[in-house]
Design a protein around this motif. Sequence first.
Motif, mmCIF file in Angstrom:
data_model
loop_
_atom_site.group_PDB
_atom_site.id
_atom_site.type_symbol
_atom_site.label_atom_id
_atom_site.label_comp_id
_atom_site.label_asym_id
_atom_site.label_seq_id
_atom_site.Cartn_x
_atom_site.Cartn_y
_atom_site.Cartn_z
ATOM 1 N N MET A 23 0.962 -1.337 0.123
ATOM 2 C CA MET A 23 0.061 0.046 -0.018
ATOM 3 C C MET A 23 0.999 1.035 -0.010
ATOM 4 S SD MET A 23 -2.627 1.196 3.155
ATOM 5 C CE MET A 23 -3.873 2.253 2.765
ATOM 6 N N LYS A 24 0.762 2.089 -1.008
ATOM 7 C CA LYS A 24 1.348 3.297 -1.178
ATOM 8 C C LYS A 24 1.192 4.219 -0.018
ATOM 9 C CE LYS A 24 2.325 7.293 -4.381
ATOM 10 N NZ LYS A 24 1.712 8.471 -3.441
ATOM 11 N N LYS A 25 2.007 4.891 0.444
ATOM 12 C CA LYS A 25 1.828 5.830 1.670
ATOM 13 C C LYS A 25 1.597 7.224 0.899
ATOM 14 C CE LYS A 25 4.952 4.051 5.196
ATOM 15 N NZ LYS A 25 4.405 4.113 6.386
ATOM 16 N N LYS A 26 0.299 7.615 1.283
ATOM 17 C CA LYS A 26 -0.109 9.171 0.957
ATOM 18 C C LYS A 26 0.411 10.357 1.680
ATOM 19 C CE LYS A 26 -4.308 7.072 -0.696
ATOM 20 N NZ LYS A 26 -6.115 7.443 -1.018
ATOM 21 N N GLU B 62 -6.309 4.772 10.558
ATOM 22 C CA GLU B 62 -5.506 3.961 9.849
ATOM 23 C C GLU B 62 -4.865 4.680 8.304
ATOM 24 O OE1 GLU B 62 -3.835 0.671 10.098
ATOM 25 O OE2 GLU B 62 -5.522 1.170 11.373
ATOM 26 N N MET B 63 -5.520 5.664 7.878
ATOM 27 C CA MET B 63 -5.049 6.434 6.929
ATOM 28 C C MET B 63 -4.107 7.439 7.158
ATOM 29 S SD MET B 63 -8.818 7.344 5.110
ATOM 30 C CE MET B 63 -8.258 8.519 3.697
ATOM 31 N N TYR B 64 -4.042 8.077 8.367
ATOM 32 C CA TYR B 64 -3.144 8.896 8.975
ATOM 33 C C TYR B 64 -2.187 8.212 9.561
ATOM 34 C CZ TYR B 64 -1.930 11.221 13.418
ATOM 35 O OH TYR B 64 -1.143 12.052 14.581
ATOM 36 N N ALA B 65 -2.290 6.972 10.099
ATOM 37 C CA ALA B 65 -1.001 6.339 10.630
ATOM 38 C C ALA B 65 -0.310 5.480 9.533
ATOM 39 C CB ALA B 65 -1.627 5.058 11.414
ATOM 40 N N ASN B 66 -0.678 5.486 8.332
ATOM 41 C CA ASN B 66 0.203 5.196 7.117
ATOM 42 C C ASN B 66 0.293 6.211 6.239
ATOM 43 O OD1 ASN B 66 0.257 2.228 7.558
ATOM 44 N ND2 ASN B 66 -1.943 2.299 7.667
ATOM 45 N N MET B 67 0.158 7.355 6.678
ATOM 46 C CA MET B 67 0.675 8.609 5.635
ATOM 47 C C MET B 67 2.178 9.047 5.741
ATOM 48 S SD MET B 67 -0.461 11.996 7.743
ATOM 49 C CE MET B 67 0.294 13.311 6.637
ATOM 50 N N GLU B 68 2.589 9.441 4.533
ATOM 51 C CA GLU B 68 4.213 9.648 4.459
ATOM 52 C C GLU B 68 4.495 10.607 5.474
ATOM 53 O OE1 GLU B 68 5.883 11.740 0.920
ATOM 54 O OE2 GLU B 68 5.299 9.995 0.163
ATOM 55 N N ASP B 69 5.639 10.137 6.156
ATOM 56 C CA ASP B 69 6.227 11.097 7.138
ATOM 57 C C ASP B 69 7.072 12.391 6.560
ATOM 58 O OD1 ASP B 69 7.433 12.310 9.335
ATOM 59 O OD2 ASP B 69 8.559 10.759 10.062
ATOM 60 N N ASP B 70 6.422 13.681 6.591
ATOM 61 C CA ASP B 70 6.980 14.825 6.249
ATOM 62 C C ASP B 70 7.536 15.749 7.300
ATOM 63 O OD1 ASP B 70 4.872 15.982 7.488
ATOM 64 O OD2 ASP B 70 3.804 16.591 5.580
ATOM 65 N N GLY B 71 7.472 15.103 8.476
ATOM 66 C CA GLY B 71 8.100 15.769 9.417
ATOM 67 C C GLY B 71 7.259 16.850 10.393
ATOM 68 N N ASN B 72 6.136 17.009 9.853
ATOM 69 C CA ASN B 72 5.149 17.737 10.372
ATOM 70 C C ASN B 72 4.162 17.049 11.561
ATOM 71 O OD1 ASN B 72 5.644 20.196 9.258
ATOM 72 N ND2 ASN B 72 4.928 19.438 7.221
ATOM 73 N N ARG B 73 3.645 17.647 12.140
ATOM 74 C CA ARG B 73 2.583 17.346 13.303
ATOM 75 C C ARG B 73 1.172 17.300 12.752
ATOM 76 N NH1 ARG B 73 3.743 18.910 18.678
ATOM 77 N NH2 ARG B 73 2.138 18.007 19.245
ATOM 78 N N TYR B 74 0.208 16.276 12.890
ATOM 79 C CA TYR B 74 -1.075 16.521 12.640
ATOM 80 C C TYR B 74 -2.329 16.143 13.488
ATOM 81 C CZ TYR B 74 1.015 17.035 7.863
ATOM 82 O OH TYR B 74 1.889 17.565 6.973
ATOM 83 N N GLU B 75 -3.431 16.268 13.501
ATOM 84 C CA GLU B 75 -4.442 15.895 14.083
ATOM 85 C C GLU B 75 -5.651 15.654 13.296
ATOM 86 O OE1 GLU B 75 -4.137 17.858 18.594
ATOM 87 O OE2 GLU B 75 -5.194 19.159 17.128
ATOM 88 N N ILE B 76 -6.565 14.565 13.520
ATOM 89 C CA ILE B 76 -7.725 14.482 12.785
ATOM 90 C C ILE B 76 -8.738 15.133 13.553
ATOM 91 C CG2 ILE B 76 -9.038 12.994 11.662
ATOM 92 C CD1 ILE B 76 -6.982 10.842 11.729
#
Length: 198
Positions: free
Chosen positions: A1-4, A18-32
């Motif tokens: 599965m390609k990381k988004k 699940e989508m958030y946990a598998n996203m590409e790590d870009d060094g930023n912090r996110y919340e849902i």
Amino acid sequence: MKKKTYEELVKESPVTYEMYANMEDDGNRYEISDGVLELMSPSPLFIHQLLLGEILFRLNASCRNEFIVAVAPLDVILSDTEVRQPDLVMVHMSRTHIISNRGINGAPDLVVEITSKHSLKRDKLTKRNVYAKYGVREYWIVDPSNFTLEQYELHGDYYELVDVYSGEETIQSQTAPCVSFSMDELVRNLPVPPDQLT
């Protein structure tokens, strides 16, 4: 599965953990927030980090036999579409089953946010409503601009402001009776005086 990437995920609705946990790590912090991926504010100010460290030290000194105390970055997974990263959380030892390697799966007993001019509205309105909705028993908002602590307790499905602490008043908590410090104690023990941090 390609990381988004963030750009790809922000277009999707709802975004799940699940989508958030598998996203590409870009060094930023996110919340849902209610299924919407949100980029968090820039790095906190130094005073924010000093206060967080001092609160963590105090809580560990007095509460570590009863609570697990942890600080951000840490996912608090309130639901599949509501993931937050509070500055500090406390989970009672009787509830360690909600803790996993991924984060905290459910409502901590107590949540602390150290606010800033960038996060004031989000901390006082959005997050307060979210934490109440998902059953966080107690919520503190610490304001480093005037060294106050607003204490909210859960009553049903809403928070009631029960006290605003400042100066030498000892903070007391029904959720965590082991708490015992004042805002002045925190400030006095900071390694760098706040007036040097302008």
